[in-house]
Motif scaffolding. Sequence first.
Motif, PDB file in Angstrom:
ATOM      1  N   ASP A 208     -19.146 -12.038  20.088  1.00  0.00           N
ATOM      2  CA  ASP A 208     -20.317 -12.865  20.372  1.00  0.00           C
ATOM      3  C   ASP A 208     -20.761 -12.794  21.822  1.00  0.00           C
ATOM      4  O   ASP A 208     -21.850 -13.269  22.159  1.00  0.00           O
ATOM      5  N   ARG A 299     -21.884 -11.234   9.371  1.00  0.00           N
ATOM      6  CA  ARG A 299     -22.449 -11.759  10.623  1.00  0.00           C
ATOM      7  C   ARG A 299     -22.612 -13.280  10.593  1.00  0.00           C
ATOM      8  O   ARG A 299     -22.979 -13.874  11.613  1.00  0.00           O
ATOM      9  N   ARG A 304     -17.475 -14.609   9.928  1.00  0.00           N
ATOM     10  CA  ARG A 304     -17.084 -13.987  11.194  1.00  0.00           C
ATOM     11  C   ARG A 304     -15.779 -14.591  11.714  1.00  0.00           C
ATOM     12  O   ARG A 304     -14.898 -13.876  12.202  1.00  0.00           O
TER      13      ARG A 304
END
Length: 548
Positions: A208, A299, A304
């Motif tokens: 991220d 995603r 995630r």
Amino acid sequence: MTLAFRPRAILRAGPWLALLLFAVLAFVPGIASLPVTDRDEARFVQASRQMVESGDFVDIRFQDEARHKKPVGIYWLQSAAVLASGQGPEAGLWVYRLPSLIGATLAVLLVAVVGTPLFGRPAALAAAAVFAGGLVIGGEARIAKTDAALLATILAAQAVLVRLYLGRPAGRAGPLAFWLAIAAGTLIKGPIGPMVPALTALTLCLLDRRAGWLRPLRAPVPVLVALLVTLPWFLAITLRSNGTFWLGSVATDLLPKIASGQEGKGAPPGSYLVGLWFTFWPATPLLVLSLPAIWRARREAATRFCLAWVIPVWLLYEAIPTKLIHYTLPVFPALALLAAGHLPTALATASRPLRIVAAVSFLPGLALGIAILGYAAATENRAAMWLAGAGLAGAGLAATFALRSFAASRPLGLAAFLGLAGVVLHASLILAVARMPVFWPTEAAMALAAETAALNGCARPRMAGLGYTEPSLVWRGGRDTRLYSGPGTAGAGVIRPGPCLVAVSLRDGGFTPDALAQGCRLAGTVAGFAIGAGRQVTLDILDCHGEP
């Protein structure tokens, strides 16, 4: 003051109470009947018993040898269970196993706690139920080792981490709970516990490119509390052992596992992936079905988080040469959550070939049951046959209801019945194996030794092992059991007749029959499969009663 009846609160707590009951019923069968297992469990419980006997809760000893491979946490938990039982050091083995039972039960509940903010409460409860039916967690719940209790600490830390990652309020208690879980995991198994949340957080930060969500964990008071929990013992054992604790735990235990297959437990990369068909069963069909949906949702924050939990830990263990069945247990909750969380989408979109593969993936668990049933039949062990047969029948019945839920696209019913199939089968198989003497040569040897000692007017035998040095012999024979592993030492007069002395001699263990010439006589022979050694053994029971 009157207590108000609050039906809504009861309804909210109902699913959690049901999950708690399900976990307890899943793990309790066999906890008292399963004999002590070699080699780790026998070493843990013997060291804990000696800790209670001596009142020394700093140093860890197996007989007179320092046991510095793991920190003190599990020994404290087992000692606490013994002290709470009021039975003293000679408490039954099941008392020493209570921390594992409690840890596994908490782990099941915490799977649902972690999963609720990720995929919602129904999916989280379903994931917890199917996880509870697994072979590895079912085994670890019943033996007195570190891994079930360690898993509970890992999941407690992940429960805080997931709320921070999703931007949910964790409150002031969140960071404290996180660091206490890290402290507990460190005391139980050193760096292994903190490794899982650390790798999860690091992977998410790299993916991220942000780390601000971890800022609440920088609170100084929780960190200080965690240090106050862990540092005193580490400082005490460092001083007590003159630093040799670190040599034993790092140089002798940890590094050899990383460098090579320790104690013959080596296997190539990919072994855990192959074994997943058995170790993750009965959740394997759900995971197979959900793989396309997981990939499409990779995603999304919930997916995630779970992938960042699974992938780095899995790759690390695949890369390490030493392979043990329980090493990948900390990632199974994440796999269960991924499977259950994406199951509704998977049932609606899965192709026919994928559905067939998912159905076939249910067979490996049944194959294990059929193998144990077949072995019990071949050895004419009726008790084990009935138990294994009942487990297969119960699992088959649950699978029938699971197939109906599968056909009707009912994800919760499918997960629940698969979890039930796993619980019934694994509990029955563990009970069956516990009644197969071939797997417990120490038990058979001790039974014959007790009979031999009784014929000589002894309440219990004094034990010695010649070539047979399994820790279970010390647990069953007592701290004063003498173990001799060097070839030829019997002929040199190591074993001398004495009051109530019984020796267990391993054939082809490097010992000559000269012990018989020194006043010992053959009282009987037992044979079986030594789990710790991983091979068939034949043991001669020698009556060495007499004056030296």
